[in-house]
Structures are given as C-alpha cells and as structure tokens.
Design a protein around this motif. Structure first.
Motif, PDB file in Angstrom:
ATOM      1  N   GLU A  38      61.325  72.937  60.153  1.00 22.97           N
ATOM      2  CA  GLU A  38      60.207  73.466  60.935  1.00 22.97           C
ATOM      3  C   GLU A  38      59.829  74.862  60.456  1.00 22.97           C
ATOM      4  OE1 GLU A  38      57.892  75.429  63.883  1.00 22.97           O
ATOM      5  OE2 GLU A  38      59.966  75.999  63.437  1.00 22.97           O
ATOM      6  N   GLN A  39      60.831  75.694  60.164  1.00 22.34           N
ATOM      7  CA  GLN A  39      60.557  77.046  59.665  1.00 22.34           C
ATOM      8  C   GLN A  39      59.876  77.013  58.306  1.00 22.34           C
ATOM      9  OE1 GLN A  39      64.546  78.546  59.687  1.00 22.34           O
ATOM     10  NE2 GLN A  39      64.396  79.449  61.729  1.00 22.34           N
ATOM     11  N   ILE A  40      60.400  76.198  57.407  1.00 23.29           N
ATOM     12  CA  ILE A  40      59.875  76.165  56.044  1.00 23.29           C
ATOM     13  C   ILE A  40      58.440  75.658  56.016  1.00 23.29           C
ATOM     14  CG2 ILE A  40      60.116  75.070  53.775  1.00 23.29           C
ATOM     15  CD1 ILE A  40      62.213  77.224  54.315  1.00 23.29           C
ATOM     16  N   PHE A  41      58.142  74.625  56.797  1.00 24.27           N
ATOM     17  CA  PHE A  41      56.814  74.024  56.737  1.00 24.27           C
ATOM     18  C   PHE A  41      55.787  74.736  57.635  1.00 24.27           C
ATOM     19  CE2 PHE A  41      59.482  70.600  55.117  1.00 24.27           C
ATOM     20  CZ  PHE A  41      58.761  70.240  53.996  1.00 24.27           C
ATOM     21  N   SER A  42      56.255  75.403  58.677  1.00 20.41           N
ATOM     22  CA  SER A  42      55.316  76.074  59.579  1.00 20.41           C
ATOM     23  C   SER A  42      55.177  77.557  59.291  1.00 20.41           C
ATOM     24  CB  SER A  42      55.766  75.895  61.035  1.00 20.41           C
ATOM     25  OG  SER A  42      55.790  74.532  61.389  1.00 20.41           O
ATOM     26  N   ARG A  43      56.286  78.201  58.876  1.00 30.32           N
ATOM     27  CA  ARG A  43      56.267  79.652  58.687  1.00 30.32           C
ATOM     28  C   ARG A  43      57.008  80.023  57.403  1.00 30.32           C
ATOM     29  NH1 ARG A  43      57.991  78.519  63.610  1.00 30.32           N
ATOM     30  NH2 ARG A  43      60.121  79.203  63.162  1.00 30.32           N
ATOM     31  N   PRO A  44      56.546  79.566  56.243  1.00 31.90           N
ATOM     32  CA  PRO A  44      57.239  79.910  54.993  1.00 31.90           C
ATOM     33  C   PRO A  44      57.185  81.416  54.751  1.00 31.90           C
ATOM     34  CG  PRO A  44      55.097  78.922  54.525  1.00 31.90           C
ATOM     35  CD  PRO A  44      55.323  78.770  56.003  1.00 31.90           C
ATOM     36  N   ALA A  45      58.315  81.979  54.323  1.00 27.88           N
ATOM     37  CA  ALA A  45      58.385  83.425  54.126  1.00 27.88           C
ATOM     38  C   ALA A  45      58.042  83.835  52.703  1.00 27.88           C
ATOM     39  CB  ALA A  45      59.794  83.926  54.484  1.00 27.88           C
ATOM     40  N   GLU A  46      58.255  82.933  51.743  1.00 29.35           N
ATOM     41  CA  GLU A  46      58.096  83.293  50.336  1.00 29.35           C
ATOM     42  C   GLU A  46      56.789  82.747  49.757  1.00 29.35           C
ATOM     43  OE1 GLU A  46      60.111  85.258  48.629  1.00 29.35           O
ATOM     44  OE2 GLU A  46      61.358  85.535  50.431  1.00 29.35           O
ATOM     45  N   GLU A  47      56.199  83.525  48.874  1.00 29.97           N
ATOM     46  CA  GLU A  47      54.936  83.119  48.237  1.00 29.97           C
ATOM     47  C   GLU A  47      55.110  81.820  47.452  1.00 29.97           C
ATOM     48  OE1 GLU A  47      51.072  82.874  47.031  1.00 29.97           O
ATOM     49  OE2 GLU A  47      51.971  84.108  48.627  1.00 29.97           O
ATOM     50  N   TYR A  48      56.236  81.655  46.773  1.00 29.85           N
ATOM     51  CA  TYR A  48      56.470  80.431  45.994  1.00 29.85           C
ATOM     52  C   TYR A  48      56.473  79.198  46.895  1.00 29.85           C
ATOM     53  CZ  TYR A  48      58.756  76.976  43.010  1.00 29.85           C
ATOM     54  OH  TYR A  48      59.052  75.837  42.303  1.00 29.85           O
ATOM     55  N   THR A  49      57.106  79.309  48.053  1.00 26.69           N
ATOM     56  CA  THR A  49      57.114  78.190  49.006  1.00 26.69           C
ATOM     57  C   THR A  49      55.702  77.882  49.481  1.00 26.69           C
ATOM     58  OG1 THR A  49      59.306  78.891  49.751  1.00 26.69           O
ATOM     59  CG2 THR A  49      58.137  77.307  51.127  1.00 26.69           C
ATOM     60  N   VAL A 107      65.989  72.784  54.808  1.00 26.65           N
ATOM     61  CA  VAL A 107      65.415  72.735  53.461  1.00 26.65           C
ATOM     62  C   VAL A 107      65.882  73.946  52.669  1.00 26.65           C
ATOM     63  CG1 VAL A 107      63.267  72.735  52.118  1.00 26.65           C
ATOM     64  CG2 VAL A 107      63.377  71.497  54.296  1.00 26.65           C
ATOM     65  N   VAL A 108      66.220  73.712  51.397  1.00 23.67           N
ATOM     66  CA  VAL A 108      66.447  74.789  50.437  1.00 23.67           C
ATOM     67  C   VAL A 108      65.405  74.643  49.339  1.00 23.67           C
ATOM     68  CG1 VAL A 108      68.027  75.818  48.770  1.00 23.67           C
ATOM     69  CG2 VAL A 108      68.931  74.867  50.899  1.00 23.67           C
ATOM     70  N   VAL A 109      64.630  75.690  49.092  1.00 27.62           N
ATOM     71  CA  VAL A 109      63.618  75.699  48.039  1.00 27.62           C
ATOM     72  C   VAL A 109      64.212  76.392  46.824  1.00 27.62           C
ATOM     73  CG1 VAL A 109      61.297  76.412  47.381  1.00 27.62           C
ATOM     74  CG2 VAL A 109      61.775  75.782  49.760  1.00 27.62           C
ATOM     75  N   MET A 110      64.238  75.687  45.673  1.00 24.00           N
ATOM     76  CA  MET A 110      64.831  76.233  44.456  1.00 24.00           C
ATOM     77  C   MET A 110      63.765  76.583  43.421  1.00 24.00           C
ATOM     78  SD  MET A 110      68.311  74.064  43.681  1.00 24.00           S
ATOM     79  CE  MET A 110      68.814  75.280  42.427  1.00 24.00           C
ATOM     80  N   VAL A 165      64.516  71.108  47.304  1.00 21.17           N
ATOM     81  CA  VAL A 165      63.198  70.907  46.708  1.00 21.17           C
ATOM     82  C   VAL A 165      62.899  71.982  45.671  1.00 21.17           C
ATOM     83  CG1 VAL A 165      62.316  69.779  48.786  1.00 21.17           C
ATOM     84  CG2 VAL A 165      61.991  72.230  48.501  1.00 21.17           C
ATOM     85  N   GLY A 166      62.021  71.631  44.751  1.00 22.63           N
ATOM     86  CA  GLY A 166      61.596  72.561  43.711  1.00 22.63           C
ATOM     87  C   GLY A 166      60.998  71.797  42.557  1.00 22.63           C
ATOM     88  N   GLU A 167      60.424  72.537  41.622  1.00 22.28           N
ATOM     89  CA  GLU A 167      59.798  71.927  40.453  1.00 22.28           C
ATOM     90  C   GLU A 167      60.859  71.325  39.532  1.00 22.28           C
ATOM     91  OE1 GLU A 167      56.155  74.762  39.333  1.00 22.28           O
ATOM     92  OE2 GLU A 167      58.043  75.829  39.620  1.00 22.28           O
ATOM     93  N   SER A 168      60.407  70.513  38.581  1.00 19.23           N
ATOM     94  CA  SER A 168      61.306  70.004  37.556  1.00 19.23           C
ATOM     95  C   SER A 168      61.933  71.177  36.806  1.00 19.23           C
ATOM     96  CB  SER A 168      60.548  69.118  36.568  1.00 19.23           C
ATOM     97  OG  SER A 168      60.045  67.972  37.217  1.00 19.23           O
ATOM     98  N   GLY A 169      63.244  71.095  36.570  1.00 19.25           N
ATOM     99  CA  GLY A 169      63.941  72.167  35.886  1.00 19.25           C
ATOM    100  C   GLY A 169      64.388  73.301  36.781  1.00 19.25           C
ATOM    101  N   SER A 170      64.241  73.139  38.098  1.00 17.48           N
ATOM    102  CA  SER A 170      64.623  74.221  39.007  1.00 17.48           C
ATOM    103  C   SER A 170      66.114  74.256  39.294  1.00 17.48           C
ATOM    104  CB  SER A 170      63.850  74.097  40.330  1.00 17.48           C
ATOM    105  OG  SER A 170      64.154  72.860  40.963  1.00 17.48           O
TER     106      SER A 170
END
Length: 278
Positions: free
Chosen positions: A243-254, A228-231, A44-49
């Motif tokens: 579950e980690q990404i949606f419940s406890r995201p570590a990064e501000e961008y996420t 999930v990998v966030v780009m 996942v990520g924005e267009s152009g990521s």
C-alpha cells in the motif's frame, strides 16, 4: 500478513551481497528483508537489477564464481555457507522454486507425473506408486483437469499455462514452507497470467506458505504482494508495504516505474482512422 516483532521470521535476509571474483563486480549489495509465514514479498526492478541473483543466493544456486556474503536465515538457520548436502535437503523440500520458463525446466523425455514424482522421491523417499499418486494429487491441487490421466502426459502435450501449473505442482508436492517464484507469469498472456496469480494466492491461503515473488511488472506484484522491495543496480532503493509503495512512493525511481506501468484507465493513443471510427 505480518508477524509480531518477537516472532521468528520464516526467511530473514540481512546485508546480502553477491560478488563475482573474476570481474570484482558486485551484483547484489546489502539486501535486507524478511518474509513471515503466509506472507508475500514482491521483489521488483528492471532487468539486471539483481532480483534473480538475490533469489539464487537464497536458494544456494549461485553460478560458479559468485560469492555471497551477509546472512540468509530460514526459520533461524543460517543458509549461507551451509554444506551442499545440507542445502539440498532444504532446497526443493522446505523451500521450492518456480521458474519463468517451464518448457526449458521440464524434461521433454519424461511424463510430467514422473518428474513430479521424482521431486518427491528425492526428498521424501517412499515408493514410486505412492509418489505418482501424490503427483496426481498435486496436479489436481493446481487445477489441472483430469489429473489422474494427464499425469502420464508429456510436457509438449500441455499449453504454456498448464505447464506452469505443472511446475507449481512440482514445487508443492513436498509441501514447502516457502515458494520462490522467479518471473512465473512473464511468458503467459494476460488471461492465463491472472489465472496463475489467483492459483498462487489460493495455494498460499490453503497451505500457509510464504512467497518471494520476483518480477519486473509492478502491475503483477500489486496483485500478490503484502510488501515490496524495489531494486536498482543491485541495491534496494525503496521498500515498504504494498500500500505504501503503490500509494505513496518515496523515491523518484519507484515513481518512474509506476508511471511506466500500463493502467486500465489510461488514455490510449489510437491511430487516426480508429479514433474516427469510434
């Protein structure tokens, strides 16, 4: 779905980097992830990521001038640097791709059955009658009503959702181990989108295929992904279980991406006359 640490990954990407020679620009940088049999990884990520470039590198479909480095292993076999002929045997057969826009991917001059059959014949051989029968079976598998008759219809005779089902049928006809889905629901309304996501989940449960699911929509990936990998800007800024990404995201961008995702329980800022009518 995860595997034991010692079990070989279906797809293992390590330090994947994609650079365009002409501009010396790097569009994917040091991407590392794995997908096990029957599991889904959401990219996942924005267009152009860099999401689609990552997928194209995996499939050996990078545009001219793009140079991949690193490693992409499929069942332990290195794909980067594989001769074109050897890569074509894998692509569309053991690894299949479902694209975003089925109307531009399907040839308007041929029936959908003919095109699905061609995909089968290209990899498995046999005769056209057998291939057409398998095309109809694949269309039935993705729940296209009256598949035995509609196999003879043309792309324009199908709705957008049904055309996407045709593309999934084409991907499934050779029974691949891995499906690469590049924004497969973006052009569909939410009702049809939900049907396609349910269909993909059912296909995985039936076939055991792994899936790389590429999307900018976190709401979609939350319904399908195990991990999930966030780009952002070609790099992975965060990865983990869904579950980690949606419940406890570590990064501000996420967290920003999650905050921008509409929720059913969000308050809606209605215009004053509508608010008063309620």
């Amino acid at each position: 779905m995860t595997s034991d640490a010692g079990e070989k990954a279906m797809l293992e990407v390590e330090d994947l980097t994609v650079t365009f020679r002409a501009t010396a620009s790097t569009v994917v940088q040091d991407m590392t992830f794995r997908i096990d049999k029957g599991a889904t990884l959401g990219l996942v990520g924005e267009s152009g990521s860099g999401k689609s470039m990552t997928a194209l590198a995996t499939m050996g479909l990078l545009p001219p001038g793009a140079e991949p480095a690193g490693s992409v292993r499929f069942w332990g076999e290195e794909l980067l640097g594989l001769p074109d002929r050897a890569m074509r045997r894998i692509r569309g057969d053991r690894i299949a791709m479902v694209f975003q826009d089925p109307l531009s991917s399907l040839n308007p001059y041929y029936t959908v059955g003919f095109q699905i059959a061609e995909a089968y014949l290209a990899h498995r051989g046999g005769n056209r009658r057998q291939a057409m029968r398998l095309a109809a079976e694949a269309m039935d598998q993705v729940r296209i009503p009256d598949a035995g008759r509609r196999v003879h219809h043309y792309p324009h005779q199908f709705s957008g959702g049904m055309r996407q089902r045709v593309m999934i049928a084409m991907a499934l006809v050779c029974e691949p181990d891995l499906l690469v889905c590049d924004e497969p629901t973006t052009a569909l309304d939410v009702t049809v989108q939900a049907q396609i996501l349910r269909l993909l989940a059912d296909v995985q449960e039936t076939t055991g295929a792994g899936m790389l699911f590429i999307t900018h929509d976190l709401a979609v990936v939350s319904q399908v992904a195990d991990s999930v990998v966030v780009m952002r800007h070609g790099r992975a800024v965060e990865q983990g279980t869904a579950e980690q990404i949606f419940s406890r995201p570590a990064e501000e961008y996420t967290r920003q991406l999650l905050d921008a995702t509409p929720r059913l329980d969000d308050d809606v800022d209605l215009p004053e006359p509508i608010r008063e009518a309620r």
